[in-house]
Motif scaffolding. Structure first.
Motif, PDB file in Angstrom:
ATOM      1  N   PHE A   1      29.855 -39.424  24.283  1.00  0.00           N
ATOM      2  CA  PHE A   1      30.402 -38.082  24.087  1.00  0.00           C
ATOM      3  C   PHE A   1      30.773 -37.437  25.416  1.00  0.00           C
ATOM      4  CE2 PHE A   1      29.765 -33.482  23.848  1.00  0.00           C
ATOM      5  CZ  PHE A   1      30.659 -33.160  22.847  1.00  0.00           C
ATOM      6  N   GLY A   2      29.879 -37.606  26.412  1.00  0.00           N
ATOM      7  CA  GLY A   2      30.161 -37.036  27.734  1.00  0.00           C
ATOM      8  C   GLY A   2      31.429 -37.608  28.325  1.00  0.00           C
ATOM      9  N   ARG A   3      31.598 -38.909  28.184  1.00  0.00           N
ATOM     10  CA  ARG A   3      32.800 -39.540  28.718  1.00  0.00           C
ATOM     11  C   ARG A   3      34.032 -39.042  27.981  1.00  0.00           C
ATOM     12  NH1 ARG A   3      32.946 -44.229  31.579  1.00  0.00           N
ATOM     13  NH2 ARG A   3      30.866 -43.669  32.231  1.00  0.00           N
ATOM     14  N   TRP A   4      33.901 -38.916  26.668  1.00  0.00           N
ATOM     15  CA  TRP A   4      35.027 -38.380  25.880  1.00  0.00           C
ATOM     16  C   TRP A   4      35.393 -36.982  26.351  1.00  0.00           C
ATOM     17  CZ3 TRP A   4      32.637 -39.687  20.446  1.00  0.00           C
ATOM     18  CH2 TRP A   4      32.781 -41.061  20.208  1.00  0.00           C
ATOM     19  N   LEU A   5      34.341 -36.202  26.655  1.00  0.00           N
ATOM     20  CA  LEU A   5      34.557 -34.821  27.066  1.00  0.00           C
ATOM     21  C   LEU A   5      35.334 -34.773  28.377  1.00  0.00           C
ATOM     22  CD1 LEU A   5      34.104 -31.846  26.893  1.00  0.00           C
ATOM     23  CD2 LEU A   5      31.720 -32.175  27.446  1.00  0.00           C
ATOM     24  N   TYR A   6      34.887 -35.541  29.366  1.00  0.00           N
ATOM     25  CA  TYR A   6      35.612 -35.573  30.642  1.00  0.00           C
ATOM     26  C   TYR A   6      37.041 -36.068  30.437  1.00  0.00           C
ATOM     27  CZ  TYR A   6      31.732 -34.591  33.850  1.00  0.00           C
ATOM     28  OH  TYR A   6      30.743 -33.982  34.560  1.00  0.00           O
ATOM     29  N   ALA A   7      37.193 -37.098  29.603  1.00  0.00           N
ATOM     30  CA  ALA A   7      38.522 -37.684  29.416  1.00  0.00           C
ATOM     31  C   ALA A   7      39.465 -36.720  28.712  1.00  0.00           C
ATOM     32  CB  ALA A   7      38.413 -38.989  28.630  1.00  0.00           C
ATOM     33  N   SER A   8      38.982 -36.093  27.636  1.00  0.00           N
ATOM     34  CA  SER A   8      39.911 -35.227  26.895  1.00  0.00           C
ATOM     35  C   SER A   8      40.169 -33.940  27.662  1.00  0.00           C
ATOM     36  CB  SER A   8      39.404 -34.937  25.477  1.00  0.00           C
ATOM     37  OG  SER A   8      38.086 -34.476  25.512  1.00  0.00           O
ATOM     38  N   GLY A   9      39.221 -33.549  28.531  1.00  0.00           N
ATOM     39  CA  GLY A   9      39.493 -32.394  29.382  1.00  0.00           C
ATOM     40  C   GLY A   9      40.472 -32.727  30.491  1.00  0.00           C
ATOM     41  N   GLY A  10      40.417 -33.966  30.986  1.00  0.00           N
ATOM     42  CA  GLY A  10      41.309 -34.369  32.076  1.00  0.00           C
ATOM     43  C   GLY A  10      42.719 -34.613  31.589  1.00  0.00           C
ATOM     44  N   ASN A  11      42.862 -35.258  30.441  1.00  0.00           N
ATOM     45  CA  ASN A  11      44.186 -35.497  29.878  1.00  0.00           C
ATOM     46  C   ASN A  11      44.029 -35.795  28.394  1.00  0.00           C
ATOM     47  OD1 ASN A  11      46.717 -36.298  29.094  1.00  0.00           O
ATOM     48  ND2 ASN A  11      47.066 -37.637  30.844  1.00  0.00           N
ATOM     49  N   GLU A  12      44.251 -34.759  27.585  1.00  0.00           N
ATOM     50  CA  GLU A  12      43.994 -34.882  26.157  1.00  0.00           C
ATOM     51  C   GLU A  12      44.862 -35.948  25.497  1.00  0.00           C
ATOM     52  OE1 GLU A  12      43.955 -31.165  24.038  1.00  0.00           O
ATOM     53  OE2 GLU A  12      44.147 -32.200  22.122  1.00  0.00           O
ATOM     54  N   ARG A  13      46.115 -36.016  25.905  1.00  0.00           N
ATOM     55  CA  ARG A  13      47.034 -36.978  25.267  1.00  0.00           C
ATOM     56  C   ARG A  13      46.605 -38.407  25.558  1.00  0.00           C
ATOM     57  NH1 ARG A  13      52.417 -34.511  24.358  1.00  0.00           N
ATOM     58  NH2 ARG A  13      53.191 -36.624  24.365  1.00  0.00           N
ATOM     59  N   ALA A  14      46.250 -38.658  26.836  1.00  0.00           N
ATOM     60  CA  ALA A  14      45.820 -40.007  27.203  1.00  0.00           C
ATOM     61  C   ALA A  14      44.526 -40.357  26.480  1.00  0.00           C
ATOM     62  CB  ALA A  14      45.640 -40.118  28.703  1.00  0.00           C
ATOM     63  N   ALA A  15      43.621 -39.385  26.394  1.00  0.00           N
ATOM     64  CA  ALA A  15      42.348 -39.641  25.721  1.00  0.00           C
ATOM     65  C   ALA A  15      42.585 -39.978  24.257  1.00  0.00           C
ATOM     66  CB  ALA A  15      41.441 -38.421  25.861  1.00  0.00           C
ATOM     67  N   GLU A  16      43.465 -39.224  23.616  1.00  0.00           N
ATOM     68  CA  GLU A  16      43.726 -39.459  22.197  1.00  0.00           C
ATOM     69  C   GLU A  16      44.305 -40.853  21.973  1.00  0.00           C
ATOM     70  OE1 GLU A  16      46.622 -36.912  20.454  1.00  0.00           O
ATOM     71  OE2 GLU A  16      45.813 -37.178  18.434  1.00  0.00           O
ATOM     72  N   LEU A  17      45.237 -41.247  22.842  1.00  0.00           N
ATOM     73  CA  LEU A  17      45.839 -42.571  22.696  1.00  0.00           C
ATOM     74  C   LEU A  17      44.857 -43.679  23.029  1.00  0.00           C
ATOM     75  CD1 LEU A  17      49.511 -42.400  23.980  1.00  0.00           C
ATOM     76  CD2 LEU A  17      48.693 -42.855  21.683  1.00  0.00           C
TER      77      LEU A  17
END
Lengths: 515, 378
Positions: free
Chosen positions: B217-233
């Motif tokens: 979850f923490g990694r998801w949080l950093y990733a979606s905060g850094g770049n939501e589109r990239a995280a989603e893909l």
């Protein structure tokens, strides 16, 4: 072929001469004593791989950066540019590789940003709009001056960027990758504009990864490698092979389709898929398209901008909803699944714009690589650092990312290596089908060849690969089958033995686009 | 927490294996340095400042903001903002007070007096509910975070006022015969001499830190905060992460509300007014980026201590409340200004000298200059 590189002395028609330019960043030398001449009314093209120093040199010539040492002479007089405005006032302007438009403003406001035309009652919007319309007419682009830039396609945005540079009467115009998002027709128009400009005595410096394209327009070729100029020649004396040889220092091609194995079962099946235009018109960007891809097969989708390639791939990956039809992965309908579910079933997408959709810039190389496969190194509730580390290290080796290590910031990598990270991230999920949207966009020839070699290797091990491209030469590399898309439909299907001319005819490039 | 600092990719080139360099130390240490300066200055100005007793008292004041700030950090890492936490804090206190008075069930003709642990659980659920509303508005209905949580700021505060008619619950002690005593434990008791509130903050900070650094979850949080589109893909469930983040922030606000009303032995509907701004300030002073993806718990806590120790120090030396406000504001602006100045210098002034980095400045420069050249060049 008499193309021996030779350094000609600064001739009388030299507008700008850069002498012994050195540029260092910390301990890194981007330019190591470069001599570069720009001739009046001619096009000089700078060739070189990513990191060769092309953009650095252009930034120095346009006043964005100052050289560590060396001098610049403009019309024979030494000059030092204090800023881009200074350089612009002296008649030098630059079209940057990365678009520098304000998406929330109209085309007109973008073109006149920072140098608005003043009338008696504030800004003279009518005059600005009139000039914008003239520029658009020149570029044969049907864009209303009041359209917001964010509503334009990427290619049209690039046209606006070009129009902005043209709107300043420059003596020297530097174009850094002006065509990366343009269709073939748009490139033709740009080339006509360039010829008009040179006829009027404007000097052009041109940078492009599309070597063939650049060779068409240029008068002089200058090749830069590792911060040093390795060759210069008149364009009429050289060919593509000469450029590539001087750029990479070796002969090279994009490979051939992997052979020696039989394709497996149908991995991906697109059945009558239609996708509605996101802007709300009732046009279909993809119109009842069907396509089967087998395990181990490499399919290339070629098409112009707006042919629907990106939409098709994004829809298959789950980013866009299908309007009609369905998508099957190994026989199961996945049309209603989320992106995450499709990834876990083995369908992944490497997006077109790696900065916007591929990478998390705030994270390291390693955490970017492991992002799509976090589930594989979770023990109970917690991440296993050792398993993550071995996954990251394996991935860096596997896709051959040149990096200081998994902890390095993602921004420290070159474009080609960033692209390998995006591909590596998706490969660590062990996909069955990999979609790649313009995987070679903005990366150099060497990295391009590496990316294609990687895909060929994976295909031989059973991965179904679908990639899109707008460079004909790339279709003729590793693809077993070439699909040409035109206005949302498949207009032709070819085998690997197709010619460039056949592909271009099927895509509609031979005729002038009517829409 | 080495992992977090790597995530933020602020560290110099030599720190990739989780070691540390002077550059990183100075960068992260700025807020810490400010805290030391504050302690030294006030210790010189007042004989009462530098004592364990005073530090513990101040720490228990910090605890309220610290807890709010940890929740706020999660939201800000996600690229959002939560303006409703102050109101949630207030409503939580009011609900706690209401439950402590006994719940009349008229149809059954009985009055229920829930035990304290039930009160705590119910209040935390309330905070989660407010967060859920925020999260759904933002993630699914696409309301901008600022507007959604601003709306909830008013709605929740209004609810607290409606419930009490603007009055305050003063009797939170409970009665032994009803079995609902112990509410004051949160605010008054000490464990090993440390106020419970401070311990709660520490526990929440440790849990938060583990979530951020050691869980998916923490990694998801950093990733979606850094770049939501990239995280989603990449398969990150960005919407669920977003909702969860606001729920966690709401729970933190409720916990803070429980502690505050316990400390004050009363629950007023206006408690926590404008606390959300202090929490945001703590996060920002702690070095997190409001654009998301960068920040960590350690910095945020230091930020909360900077604000708390400064304002308490000003009280102790007898500076007027109006000046306190001015000073606090100036510190916030200064902290952000320093970040901006340092970042700009690292980008703009590449050093011509060779060799490995000998000073933190140079190391930082080399790192930021190189990618610019490599990425754009050619």
């Amino acid at each position: 072929m008499n193309a021996a590189p030779q350094f000609e002395p600064a001739a009388a028609d030299t507008v700008l001469a850069a002498r012994n330019i050195v540029k260092s960043y910390g301990g890194t030398h981007a330019l190591k004593g470069v001599n570069f001449d720009i001739r009046r009314g001619e096009v000089t093209t700078l060739f070189g791989e990513n990191g060769a120093g092309k953009s650095t040199l252009m930034k120095i010539l346009s006043g964005v950066e100052t050289p560590t040492s060396g001098s610049i002479e403009l019309d024979g007089h030494p000059v030092a540019f204090s800023s881009t405005v200074d350089a612009r006032n002296r008649g030098i302007s630059i079209i940057h590789q990365e678009l520098s438009l304000a998406p929330n403003l109209s085309v007109r406001d973008n073109i006149f940003m920072g140098r608005e035309l003043h009338g008696r009652t504030g800004i003279d919007f009518a005059e600005e709009a009139r000039q914008t319309r003239m520029l658009m007419a020149d570029l044969e682009e049907d864009i209303d001056p009041m359209t917001l830039v964010q509503d334009l396609r990427l290619g049209q945005q690039q046209i606006v960027e070009i129009a902005r540079a043209l709107s300043v009467d420059s003596r020297i115009l530097i174009m850094d990758e002006p065509t990366s998002a343009l269709s073939a027709t748009e490139v033709e128009v740009l080339f006509r504009v360039i010829r008009d400009l040179t006829a009027r005595g404007v000097s052009i410096v041109y940078i492009s990864h599309h070597l063939e394209e650049a060779l068409q327009i240029t008068d002089h070729a200058v090749v830069l490698r590792d911060g040093t100029i390795t060759a210069t020649a008149k364009a009429k004396n050289i060919d593509l092979e000469w450029i590539v040889r001087n750029m990479v220092g070796e002969n090279f091609d994009l490979g051939s389709p992997p052979t020696g194995y039989a394709f497996g079962e149908v991995a991906l099946s697109i059945e009558d898929v239609s996708i509605a235009d996101s802007s709300g018109s009732d046009r279909l960007v993809v119109d009842r398209l069907s396509l089967d891809v087998r395990a181990g097969e490499i399919v290339c989708i070629y098409g112009l901008m707006g042919a629907g390639r990106t939409e098709l791939l994004e829809c298959v990956a789950g980013r866009l909803p299908v309007t009609g039809g369905r998508v099957l992965l190994e026989g199961d309908d996945i049309s209603r699944l989320s992106i995450a579910e499709r990834i876990s079933r083995g369908l992944v997408l490497v997006p077109e714009d790696r900065q916007r959709d591929g990478l998390v810039q705030t994270m390291s190389v390693g955490t970017n690589l492991s992002l799509a496969s976090i589930g594989s190194f979770v023990t109970g509730m917690f991440l296993s650092r050792s398993r993550e580390r071995s996954l990251i290290e394996g991935s860096i080796r596997d896709v051959r990312v040149k990096t200081a290590g998994g902890g390095a910031p993602i921004g420290s990598l070159s474009g080609g290596n960033q692209q390998k990270v995006v591909i590596g991230k998706m490969l660590t999920t062990n996909p069955k089908v990999m979609l790649l949207d313009e995987p070679s966009r903005g990366i150099d020839v060497g990295a391009k060849a590496e990316v294609f070699r990687l895909l060929a290797e994976r295909a031989a091990r059973g991965l179904a690969v679908v990639f899109s491209t707008s460079e004909v030469a790339e279709c003729l590399g590793i693809a077993h089958r070439i699909i040409v898309m035109r206005r949302g439909r498949i207009s032709a299907v070819f085998g690997a033995d197709v010619t460039k001319e056949q592909i271009m005819a099927a895509s509609g490039e031979a005729v002038v686009a009517s829409s | 927490m080495t992992d977090a600092s790597q995530n933020r990719s602020r560290s110099g080139p030599k720190t990739s294996s989780g070691g540390f360099s002077l550059a990183k130390l100075l960068l992260e240490g700025r807020a810490f340095l400010a805290l030391i300066v504050i302690i030294v200055v006030f210790s010189m100005l007042s004989p009462y400042y530098f004592s364990l007793g005073n530090f513990l008292t101040m720490a228990s004041h910090v605890a309220i903001f610290g807890i709010l700030a940890v929740g706020m950090l999660l939201v800000i890492l996600n690229g959002g903002i939560d303006l409703s936490v102050g109101s949630t804090l207030g409503l939580s206190g009011v609900i706690a007070g209401f439950l402590m008075q006994g719940v009349q069930l008229q149809t059954l003709g009985v009055v229920l007096f829930p035990p304290v642990w039930v009160v705590v659980v119910l209040v935390c659920m309330l905070g989660a509910l407010v967060g859920l509303v925020n999260g759904v508005l933002i993630a699914w209905l696409k309301v901008p975070a600022f507007v959604a949580t601003l709306g909830m700021l008013y709605v929740v505060r209004g609810a607290a006022l409606l419930m009490t008619n603007g009055l305050t619950y003063n009797d939170l002690g409970g009665k032994p015969e009803l079995g609902n005593t112990g509410f004051d434990w949160l605010g008054f008791n000490r464990l090993f001499g440390v106020p419970i509130g401070v311990l709660v903050m520490a526990v929440i900070a440790i849990i938060g830190s583990i979530i951020l650094n050691r869980t998916a979850f923490g990694r998801w949080l950093y990733a979606s905060g850094g770049n939501e589109r990239a995280a989603e893909l990449s398969g990150v469930p960005v919407k669920k992460v977003q909702v969860a983040v606001y729920m966690l922030s709401g729970i933190c606000a409720s916990v803070a509300g429980l502690i505050l009303s316990s400390e004050l032995t009363s629950a007023g509907p206006t408690a926590g007014n404008s606390y959300e701004l202090t929490a945001i300030a703590a996060v920002v002073i702690g070095g997190a980026a409001l654009t998301g993806g960068r920040g960590n718990i350690r910095g945020t806590l230091v930020g909360a201590f900077v604000i708390g120790f400064l304002s308490d120090g000003l009280v102790i030396i007898g500076v007027s409340a109006y000046w306190q406000t001015v000073f606090t504001g100036a510190v916030i602006v200064l902290a952000v200004l320093l970040n901006a100045i340092q970042y700009r210098r690292r980008v703009r002034l590449p050093s011509p000298t060779d060799g490995p980095s000998t000073s933190p400045q140079q190391g930082g420069k080399a790192r930021t200059a190189d990618p610019a050249h490599e990425k754009i060049a050619g």
